[in-house]
Write a protein that holds these residues in place. Structure first.
Motif, short mmCIF file in Angstrom:
data_model
loop_
_atom_site.label_atom_id
_atom_site.label_comp_id
_atom_site.label_asym_id
_atom_site.label_seq_id
_atom_site.Cartn_x
_atom_site.Cartn_y
_atom_site.Cartn_z
N UNK A 1 19.75 30.70 44.16
CA UNK A 1 19.86 31.75 45.16
C UNK A 1 20.87 31.44 46.24
N UNK A 2 21.59 30.34 46.09
CA UNK A 2 22.61 29.93 47.06
C UNK A 2 24.00 30.34 46.55
N UNK A 3 25.00 30.39 47.44
CA UNK A 3 26.34 30.80 47.00
C UNK A 3 26.87 29.92 45.87
N UNK A 4 27.45 30.55 44.86
CA UNK A 4 27.93 29.81 43.69
C UNK A 4 29.42 30.00 43.43
N UNK A 5 30.10 30.74 44.34
CA UNK A 5 31.51 30.98 44.11
C UNK A 5 32.34 29.71 44.24
N UNK A 6 31.88 28.78 45.09
CA UNK A 6 32.54 27.48 45.24
C UNK A 6 31.45 26.43 45.40
N UNK A 7 31.53 25.37 44.61
CA UNK A 7 30.52 24.32 44.71
C UNK A 7 31.13 22.98 44.35
N UNK A 8 30.43 21.91 44.70
CA UNK A 8 30.84 20.58 44.27
C UNK A 8 29.61 19.82 43.79
N UNK A 9 29.81 19.02 42.75
CA UNK A 9 28.73 18.24 42.14
C UNK A 9 28.88 16.80 42.58
N UNK A 10 27.83 16.25 43.19
CA UNK A 10 27.88 14.90 43.73
C UNK A 10 27.09 13.89 42.92
N UNK A 11 26.48 14.31 41.81
CA UNK A 11 25.72 13.37 40.99
C UNK A 11 24.53 12.80 41.73
N UNK A 12 24.25 11.52 41.50
CA UNK A 12 23.13 10.85 42.16
C UNK A 12 23.59 10.23 43.48
#
Length: 282
Positions: free
Chosen positions: A131-142
């Motif tokens: 439900x959060x914005x998904x147009x721009x995201x970053x994946x930080x892993x663990x």
């Protein structure tokens, strides 16, 4: 199967993150036709092939974090000999917070073709249902396990405007959420996605404060945390004094200088090099 005289192919095969029925048909075909299947957990591979009704014709080798370095040269040799090597991890896409990067890098260095069987992704699934914005995201892993290192990593991300995605162990979920609340404020919106696509799937949404309280009761299963980015962005005029002041404000809030320069340049609509030169006096 192998073609003598020609380099082989490395296939990164995405596997279901919960239900075997989510596996694409091509996964079964690749596993059945592989000369070598490198698996993070050979017992899980056996369960997967049973669920898919696949009989393996090639040899199976274990390939996990503890033996990645030692096993990579042998798998590269198999690829150079023309064999088709299929790499699978316990769930999701190999090399994304899972074993595989060393083998991919070694194969690319030797000019070996690398392809993939797309499959379910905990990162994208969690984003989609958060439900959060998904147009721009970053994946930080663990996040780092040690509290000090974790706090420093979160401080570096304090000014990040994009939605953030993390993997976390269930027994460290409360501590991770509490550290986020301390670093970014208790009111930052987030979602904890637990056991995605499985029978006991659960998505908890709320402020970091609310999620810390929820996690205090104990969390079980595979966890993916999605957190909204920093609210808004700096409104910056293009004059030197305003640019310098905006960078200083972001740094004081915990953003790294490098990221602060990027954000201020973007907000002011000026080249990043211009802000960099101002900050560094060049």
């Amino acid at each position: 199967m192998s073609d003598e005289g020609a380099p082989g192919v490395l296939v990164l095969a995405g596997t279901p993150i919960g239900q075997a029925g989510d596996a694409p048909p091509r996964l079964a075909a690749e596993l059945a036709g592989a000369d070598v299947v490198a698996a993070e957990d050979t017992r899980r591979l056996k369960r997967l092939t049973t669920d898919l009704g696949v009989t393996l014709g090639g040899r199976v080798v274990s390939y996990f974090e503890g033996n990645e370095s030692a096993r990579t040269p042998g798998l590269v040799d198999a690829l150079l000999a023309g064999q088709r090597v299929v790499l699978v991890t316990d769930a999701g896409m190999p090399s994304v917070s899972d074993p595989g990067f060393r083998l991919v890098a070694a194969a690319v260095e030797r000019g070996i073709r690398v392809t993939a069987v797309p499959g379910p992704s905990a990162v994208l699934t969690a984003l989609a249902v958060s439900g959060l914005p998904v147009d721009r995201f970053c994946f930080e892993g663990f996040l780092p396990r040690r509290a000090g290192e974790r706090a420093r990593r979160l401080a570096d991300l304090a000014g990040e405007l994009r939605t953030l995605v993390f993997f976390e162990a269930p027994h460290r979920t409360e501590a991770a959420l509490a550290a986020m609340a301390q670093a970014w404020g208790e009111d930052r919106t987030a979602a904890v996605c637990r056991e995605l696509t499985k029978t006991h799937e659960e998505v908890r949404r709320g402020s970091l404060r609310e999620l810390v309280d929820w996690a205090r009761e104990g969390v079980r299963g595979e966890v993916t945390i999605v957190v909204s980015g920093a609210p808004g962005g700096p409104s910056v005029a293009g004059d030197p004094e305003s640019l310098l002041a905006a960078v200083a404000d972001l740094e004081e809030a915990g953003t790294t200088r490098k990221e602060a320069i990027v954000q201020v340049a973007r907000a002011a609509g000026v080249p990043k090099r211009e802000v960099y030169n101002l900050v560094h006096g060049s």
